[in-house]
Enzyme design. Sequence first.
Site, PDB file in Angstrom:
ATOM      1  N   SER A 123       0.822  -1.214   0.000  1.00  0.00           N
ATOM      2  CA  SER A 123       0.000   0.000   0.000  1.00  0.00           C
ATOM      3  C   SER A 123       0.852   1.257   0.000  1.00  0.00           C
ATOM      4  CB  SER A 123      -0.978   0.012   1.172  1.00  0.00           C
ATOM      5  OG  SER A 123      -0.490  -0.635   2.285  1.00  0.00           O
ATOM      6  N   HIS A 144      -3.321  -3.670  -5.738  1.00  0.00           N
ATOM      7  CA  HIS A 144      -3.586  -3.192  -4.380  1.00  0.00           C
ATOM      8  C   HIS A 144      -5.053  -3.387  -4.002  1.00  0.00           C
ATOM      9  CE1 HIS A 144      -3.652   0.365  -1.346  1.00  0.00           C
ATOM     10  NE2 HIS A 144      -3.358  -0.759  -0.748  1.00  0.00           N
TER      11      HIS A 144
HETATM   12  P1  NAI Z   1       0.047  -9.351   8.048  1.00  0.00           P
HETATM   13  O1  NAI Z   1       1.116  -8.997   8.991  1.00  0.00           O
HETATM   14  O2  NAI Z   1      -1.333  -9.662   8.551  1.00  0.00           O
HETATM   15  O3  NAI Z   1       0.512 -10.613   7.173  1.00  0.00           O
HETATM   16  C1  NAI Z   1       1.761 -10.718   6.559  1.00  0.00           C
HETATM   17  C2  NAI Z   1       2.097 -12.188   6.436  1.00  0.00           C
HETATM   18  O4  NAI Z   1       3.253 -12.308   5.615  1.00  0.00           O
HETATM   19  C3  NAI Z   1       2.423 -12.846   7.763  1.00  0.00           C
HETATM   20  O5  NAI Z   1       1.639 -14.006   7.916  1.00  0.00           O
HETATM   21  C4  NAI Z   1       3.920 -13.170   7.670  1.00  0.00           C
HETATM   22  O6  NAI Z   1       4.256 -14.370   8.329  1.00  0.00           O
HETATM   23  C5  NAI Z   1       4.105 -13.310   6.172  1.00  0.00           C
HETATM   24  N1  NAI Z   1       5.454 -13.025   5.711  1.00  0.00           N
HETATM   25  C6  NAI Z   1       6.287 -12.035   6.115  1.00  0.00           C
HETATM   26  N2  NAI Z   1       7.432 -12.082   5.427  1.00  0.00           N
HETATM   27  C7  NAI Z   1       7.346 -13.137   4.572  1.00  0.00           C
HETATM   28  C8  NAI Z   1       8.204 -13.683   3.580  1.00  0.00           C
HETATM   29  N3  NAI Z   1       9.398 -13.159   3.350  1.00  0.00           N
HETATM   30  N4  NAI Z   1       7.773 -14.735   2.886  1.00  0.00           N
HETATM   31  C9  NAI Z   1       6.572 -15.296   3.109  1.00  0.00           C
HETATM   32  N5  NAI Z   1       5.690 -14.803   4.031  1.00  0.00           N
HETATM   33  C10 NAI Z   1       6.080 -13.735   4.741  1.00  0.00           C
HETATM   34  O7  NAI Z   1      -0.011  -8.165   6.983  1.00  0.00           O
HETATM   35  P2  NAI Z   1      -1.233  -7.659   6.083  1.00  0.00           P
HETATM   36  O8  NAI Z   1      -2.009  -6.646   6.817  1.00  0.00           O
HETATM   37  O9  NAI Z   1      -1.942  -8.826   5.506  1.00  0.00           O
HETATM   38  O10 NAI Z   1      -0.448  -6.859   4.934  1.00  0.00           O
HETATM   39  C11 NAI Z   1       0.305  -7.523   3.973  1.00  0.00           C
HETATM   40  C12 NAI Z   1       0.618  -6.567   2.833  1.00  0.00           C
HETATM   41  O11 NAI Z   1      -0.581  -6.008   2.330  1.00  0.00           O
HETATM   42  C13 NAI Z   1       1.522  -5.398   3.186  1.00  0.00           C
HETATM   43  O12 NAI Z   1       2.331  -5.114   2.074  1.00  0.00           O
HETATM   44  C14 NAI Z   1       0.518  -4.268   3.425  1.00  0.00           C
HETATM   45  O13 NAI Z   1       1.068  -2.999   3.204  1.00  0.00           O
HETATM   46  C15 NAI Z   1      -0.515  -4.585   2.366  1.00  0.00           C
HETATM   47  N6  NAI Z   1      -1.860  -4.066   2.619  1.00  0.00           N
HETATM   48  C16 NAI Z   1      -2.413  -4.125   3.872  1.00  0.00           C
HETATM   49  C17 NAI Z   1      -3.698  -3.650   4.085  1.00  0.00           C
HETATM   50  C18 NAI Z   1      -4.326  -3.718   5.436  1.00  0.00           C
HETATM   51  O14 NAI Z   1      -5.330  -3.042   5.663  1.00  0.00           O
HETATM   52  N7  NAI Z   1      -3.806  -4.521   6.354  1.00  0.00           N
HETATM   53  C19 NAI Z   1      -4.495  -3.060   2.991  1.00  0.00           C
HETATM   54  C20 NAI Z   1      -3.852  -3.124   1.701  1.00  0.00           C
HETATM   55  C21 NAI Z   1      -2.567  -3.569   1.552  1.00  0.00           C
END
Ligand code: NAI
Length: 505
Positions: A123, A144
């Site tokens: 994001s 996104h």
């Molecule tokens: P989250 O923290 O809930 O999940 C991230 C997951 O990725 C975790 O389960 C973690 O274990 C895994 N992970 C981390 N590094 C890794 C790697 N190198 N290889 C494989 N798995 C890995 O995060 P969330 O909220 O789901 O966000 C994820 C992405 O989406 C980020 O880039 C964030 O900016 C983007 N995003 C988030 C939004 C939100 O409202 N939470 C909205 C739109 C985009």
Amino acid sequence: MSALASNAPVAVIGAGAMGAGIAQVAAQAGHPVKLYDNRPGAAVQALAGIDRQLARLVEKGTLQPAERQAISARLCPVESIEALADARLVIEAIVENLQVKQALFSQLEALCAGDCILASNTSSLSITSLAAGLERPQQLVGMHFFNPAPLMALVEVVSGLATAPAVAACIHATAKAWGKQPVHARSTPGFIVNRVARPFYAESLRLLQEGAADCATLDALLREAGGFRMGAFELTDLIGHDVNYAVTCSVFEAFYGDFRFQPSLLQKELVDAGRLGRKTGQGFYSYAEGAGRAQPHELHSPATAEACVVEGHLGVLQPLVERLRASGITVVQRAGSGVIQVGEATLALSDGRLASQRARQDGLRNLVLLDLALDYASATRLAISWSADTSDHARDQAVALLQCAGLRVTPVADLPGLVVLRTVAMLANEAADAVLQGVGSAADIDLAMRAGVNYPCGPLAWAANIGIAQTLRVLDNLQRSYGESRYRPSLLLRRCEAEGGSLHD
Ligand code: NAI
């Protein structure tokens, strides 16, 4: 360019809130989906969560049991990245860290076929930076989604400097085939939504800081006059001040400290205090057990109104006149400069000047300024402010008139542009600048704000409804009042006004 075939294998990396939601969306659209997370067991756990979501849909009757089984069968947790080699599209939703994501994409490009599309759900990171150093940067694109991905319609398809147009077009068509509303965006800070939405928060924070009204009053105005689902304070309490403040700071820094995106000291103070909103039990509001809900301020006039005089054409305010007539008020129309006279009071839509300043400059006695409403025919609340020399009696007459039309009348301090007008003018200004700078088309930007953050109207369509000249006047007057570049009008608005053109050309 057509969408990915619905049976093409899709891989999702990161099984957190976003990754799980995206995997569900892709599987519901018919794709075999592999979900990978580097935390052992996380993918299996996420799939169990998706299964619970699907079970709920079956209970509600929106999904057939057989369909639920078919979707679940298409979802497969994997414990090694090598298992993703056959994917036609990989969407990463891992931790928001440039180096970690870059390393992942390098690994994927070595693993997957040359024409596999690599998509990032980031994001805030630049798609151009994520692609730098890749062998095939043209295959990388931003996809996104908004949270929760299965429910939110918007997908920003973000092109970096090297993204192939055919890749962006394929992702756009694929998102559409998945039942989403995709928009194209160029990779610039905040893309569309996180950039254009900044003034929604910033103007309320500024109004609070300058003593316009309290949080409950400002929130009520944005909801009940502006037609927004939530006001800025209740919304940031829900999002979390740490998250919302961090986005503002990142956009502000990315634009080299442009004051249009300046973060708020009030919000920083909440973050510093650990008052992060609902999740900590305290933000702008208290969520402690038994904490009452603050009520918005409202004026009650002892006077009544039977007639008013409308002088000239009122522009966007015109439906208010019909509403007054429908409430039994006698309306006399005569020539003039677009004001309503009732008793001793003069009512006018704000033009971004202080009421006291406008009263003096235009020689208007007992001036009461009206705020913008999304729809004056149906709004339930309206803000007013008044000049320092407006008498209490005249103000009561103005309030009585609005009350007769069924409006709750909310007082705000004499600040330029009141609340809704100023917020909408600044949203439209940011949207116009994004169009001017080629971030997205006017139609896509309006769609993004409706589908991504549920705005009741696209900011550019709203500005067109207010009138480009009036919107520009409000911004010019805000800039004059504050003397800050923050309120400088976009050149696109000025050009449209000068040429008599449309923002949607
Ligand atoms: P989250 O923290 O809930 O999940 C991230 C997951 O990725 C975790 O389960 C973690 O274990 C895994 N992970 C981390 N590094 C890794 C790697 N190198 N290889 C494989 N798995 C890995 O995060 P969330 O909220 O789901 O966000 C994820 C992405 O989406 C980020 O880039 C964030 O900016 C983007 N995003 C988030 C939004 C939100 O409202 N939470 C909205 C739109 C985009």
